[in-house]
Write an enzyme that holds these catalytic residues in place. Sequence first.
Site, PDB file in Angstrom:
ATOM      1  N   HIS A 276       0.584  -1.280   0.013  1.00 50.49           N
ATOM      2  CA  HIS A 276      -0.182   0.097   0.156  1.00 50.49           C
ATOM      3  C   HIS A 276       0.813   1.189   0.216  1.00 50.49           C
ATOM      4  O   HIS A 276       1.783   1.269   0.842  1.00 50.49           O
ATOM      5  CB  HIS A 276      -0.666  -0.063   1.257  1.00 50.49           C
ATOM      6  CG  HIS A 276      -1.445   1.211   1.435  1.00 50.49           C
ATOM      7  ND1 HIS A 276      -2.644   1.472   0.480  1.00 50.49           N
ATOM      8  CD2 HIS A 276      -1.558   2.100   2.397  1.00 50.49           C
ATOM      9  CE1 HIS A 276      -3.469   2.371   1.213  1.00 50.49           C
ATOM     10  NE2 HIS A 276      -2.413   2.993   2.255  1.00 50.49           N
ATOM     11  N   ASP A 388      -7.060   1.552   3.352  1.00 50.53           N
ATOM     12  CA  ASP A 388      -6.850   2.577   4.178  1.00 50.53           C
ATOM     13  C   ASP A 388      -7.321   3.897   3.719  1.00 50.53           C
ATOM     14  O   ASP A 388      -6.646   4.847   4.018  1.00 50.53           O
ATOM     15  CB  ASP A 388      -5.111   2.784   4.090  1.00 50.53           C
ATOM     16  CG  ASP A 388      -4.554   3.332   5.515  1.00 50.53           C
ATOM     17  OD1 ASP A 388      -5.330   3.804   6.101  1.00 50.53           O
ATOM     18  OD2 ASP A 388      -3.611   3.966   5.102  1.00 50.53           O
TER      19      ASP A 388
HETATM   20 ZN    ZN Z   1      -2.432   4.377   3.725  1.00 53.75          ZN
END
Ligand code: ZN
Length: 1075
Positions: A276, A388
């Site tokens: 990520h 996220d």
């Molecule tokens: Zn992040």
Amino acid sequence: MSSTEPRTAGLNTMQKHRNITIERLEKFVQEGQFDDVNLTATLWKHRPESKFVTLQVYSVPDLKRIPFDDAIKGKFVDTHVGESFGPTWSTHWFKVTVDVPYEFANEEVVLVFDSSSEAMIWSTDGEPLTGLTGGGGQERHVDYRLTSKAKGGDHFELYIEVASNEIFGAGHGGFMNPPQTDRYYRLNSADIGVKNNTAHALKQDLDILIGLVKHLPSDSQTSSDALYTANRVVNIVHPDDPKTVEEATKVTDEFFASRRDTGYSLHQITAVGNCHIDTAWLWPFDETKRKAARSWSRQIGLLDEFPRSTFAASQAQQFEWVESLYPELFKKMKKYAKDGRFIPIGGTWVEMDCNMPSGEALCRQFLYGQRYFESRFGARCKVFWLPDTFGYSAQLPQIVREADLRYFFTQKLSWNNINRFPHTSFLWAGLDGTSVLTHFSPADTYTAQVNVEEVTRAVTNNKDKTYSNKSLLLYGNGDGGGGPLPAMLYRLERLKNLQGLPATAKSGHPQDFYEELEKTSKDLVTWKGELYFELHRGTYTSQAKIKKGNRKSELLLRDVEILSALCCATKGVDYNAKFYDEIAETGGVMRKRAFEKLAQSFSSTDSSARALTVFNSTSWERQNEVVAVDLSLLGDVSATSFAQRSSDGTHGLVLVAAANKIGSFSVATLDLKALSQEFVPVTGRKNDQYFAAPLGFLHSFLKVITTNVDDLIDTVDGQYVLVDETKQQLVTVDNELITVIFDSHGRLRSFVDKSEGREIVAPGFLGNVFKIYEDIPLFWDAWDVEVYHLEKGWDAGVGTLEVLEKGPLRAVLQVKHPLTKHSTLTQKIIINARSKLIEFDTHVDWHENRKFLKVEFPVNITQDIATYETQFGYIQRPTHYNNSWDLARFEVCGHKFADFSEFGYGVALLNDCKYGYAVHGNVMRLSLLRSPKAPDFHADMGEHTFRYALYPHKGAFLESDVVKAGYEFNVPLVVSSASASKPIDQQYFKVDKSNLVLDTVKVAEDSADGKQIVLRFYEAYGGRGVARVDTALNIKSAVISNIMEDDKDDVEVKDGGFSIGFGPFKVITVKLYLA
Ligand SMILES: [Zn+2]
């Protein structure tokens, strides 16, 4: 004698000191203490040494990030290990020359390059080979294999691009803090050596064994066997005798071999590598581009090395960066994508926030993201991937399906700080009822390290065991990039089917996982509506200028796009704004140009006729608004032509009056002079005498109107808005609809709706009160406001009031507050002639430390829920803290309005660029400014301007026009001095159902000639019906489409328009083919 047997007689066997034994094992594998006598001492056959490596460096001036071809032309100078390089964000290119000694012959030789920072290795012909992460921590990765079998005397040359930042930036005294800009990074090593691969593998095996000991039940057989085996390894290994490492490995091999492939456990994990990469976080934007290349080049290498592994990467924007800046790397990504191992995923342009973007902004994430992936990799994504982000809008399920995706992945709600989210695999149903199969990784992370603890947690934390036995495990370092490390892939092989573990794991493709989940799960439960994230609630408010830019850009570009599409659709007008080509220009210039082009289509320009042209981009008629006309646009028109001018003399005020005499949806000539009485039915009063206001414009959706400025006549001889300053310390403003009373500090003492005979301000309270709250969160400074802030707040310093304008069209009061010792607020309070709305046009000079500014309105309403605008609709949240789920929503996100209604009546609090709201009890609060100090030390310091408004209405929210009021407060009528030889009145679209909003008018992406127009409607109140849509455009045919602009069902075109059925909160896309 085998060395597995006691070397001396009389040694003890393992004693029943479980905890002491576990600690012994941990000391044996740890790095740091006892390095010279534990397993660490065995990890190298030939310890890394710098004497075989020569280094030169070119430090790029001015913090520039330059391409490889430019870098290698730089002036390189000699350097060596131990030197430090900086400052923060600077780049240093190293020319690395390696001469392998003969003693390394037949060995695998690795380069160990640790710059204490991030770096990228390049071949001498400019191919990015792999990213490195220097320094300590779990992200550390500093090895690069030069050759798997050296001849001795081999010669290597490489370039290494060193960035002067760590994986999480360069925070001062903590990664989240503001960057330390003068940091230097020590080159810790530039060495070559020969690893003892057997010892490295043994270390991983011991890590797993210790994990089995600690994370399986202590009374389980596997835990006990693992303890015994690991302890035996410690007894066997003598660091100075490499043979003992090999012997110990035989023991661990046997342990794993005798327990592997013993059948399927009841829980099945699909493991997916990922890294990520936050597109924007603790480093400059340009560093993100290099992070993508560093991370993905490393992962391509690992796909070679571990042929069963898979790796998923999201965010089309990052792909585009790599495609343009690292074309060789991109070719490799495409090759592995074909095999389904490098997996483009997510379908969006970036991993976006889902709270604040408008509905159309979310649609565009998917439209542009999916189109990118389809054009480069031959297929659209099926899995919406957002590990996220800080909460998930109730409209996402519908948008996801309309963008041709089927599945949704995240895990972020595991960060909730009040309630535990109750599902792992479930159906997520949105506002309109559309559902999407959703999975939250039960390991509760997108940066799994692949260990026993995560594998066991995947089972224990699977909250839907009853319905499914499958889960995803996302492994690999993330946020700053990085991704899986070789050790993780090694451990995955060991753990994938190991007796005693409660799960089996295999590498796989996320889409296959979901398809399998869809097939095998049963009776999955449904979660309806918003996935509210119980953390990071400060993000609705922090960095106020970015939020303001977001709202303003969304709506300005919307205007530009509508005008541009109409230009394309209109014969002879050639203007198609290419947003991304022209974005450097301001949206305002683009809008003006498109507007003028369109206006020109009606008549040739005649400079002798001065005129105003008005454009209304909302999908309903506008009336009773006061428009301020910039007098400088009007040349020599006398300012006295206006009934009222702004207090600074720069603007003439015009009331947009209600009238509808011109045939709708037609081009018409408007002769204001002849019709002025008829067209201007606005009345005012003074001493019970009624009179006509001076000028009316006629407006309805997408209608362009011109009037002659010369016809503006001042006929007003009295006050329309009445301002009474006679009462001690109080100012009363009165129009025919409302009477409001402010105290001398600009606080709202009374607000009476005359037609309803209601007082809106709660008895004994004041409205428009500024409150300061102490705002010290637990950790994430700019992200979090915590529930306890509401316990510690106080009224800001009170101000002084003066009257700037007294009518007849509007009253303006001005109040100046010394908010605190350091910050001031100046506010214009504006009340228009024919409106119930009070506007608060606010300027703040803000210099605080961890203080939160809110404005509060205690109102005379009783209701357990409040209504907040969200993407293409609204959601309702409690106004009490009955239980922990209610309490958790003490600060929530809303778009243009929050509404608080009871039977028969309600009050909306509108805003033009704010997103944080809290309606609790009977108090409506709007969050205005925060003052966090990390990661941006200067966040929100300085000047801010924003507007909000209080808008009371008859009827509860569902009977109200609050949706329209929210738009109108944010989307002003556009007034231009565009000249035309005759008045024009052209309406392009009309929608005959007030709850169906035509939000977007755009040229279809694949329409080269601009003759395919896409319309996006949404149902705004939660109702249904059939709407007739009339248009002035010459339609050949029409189809129901979707966000991807695919053609679906035909729509019957009749009499130049069409009808569409719609249900609650539906987002409907229609594509028009023009003749
Ligand atoms: Zn992040």
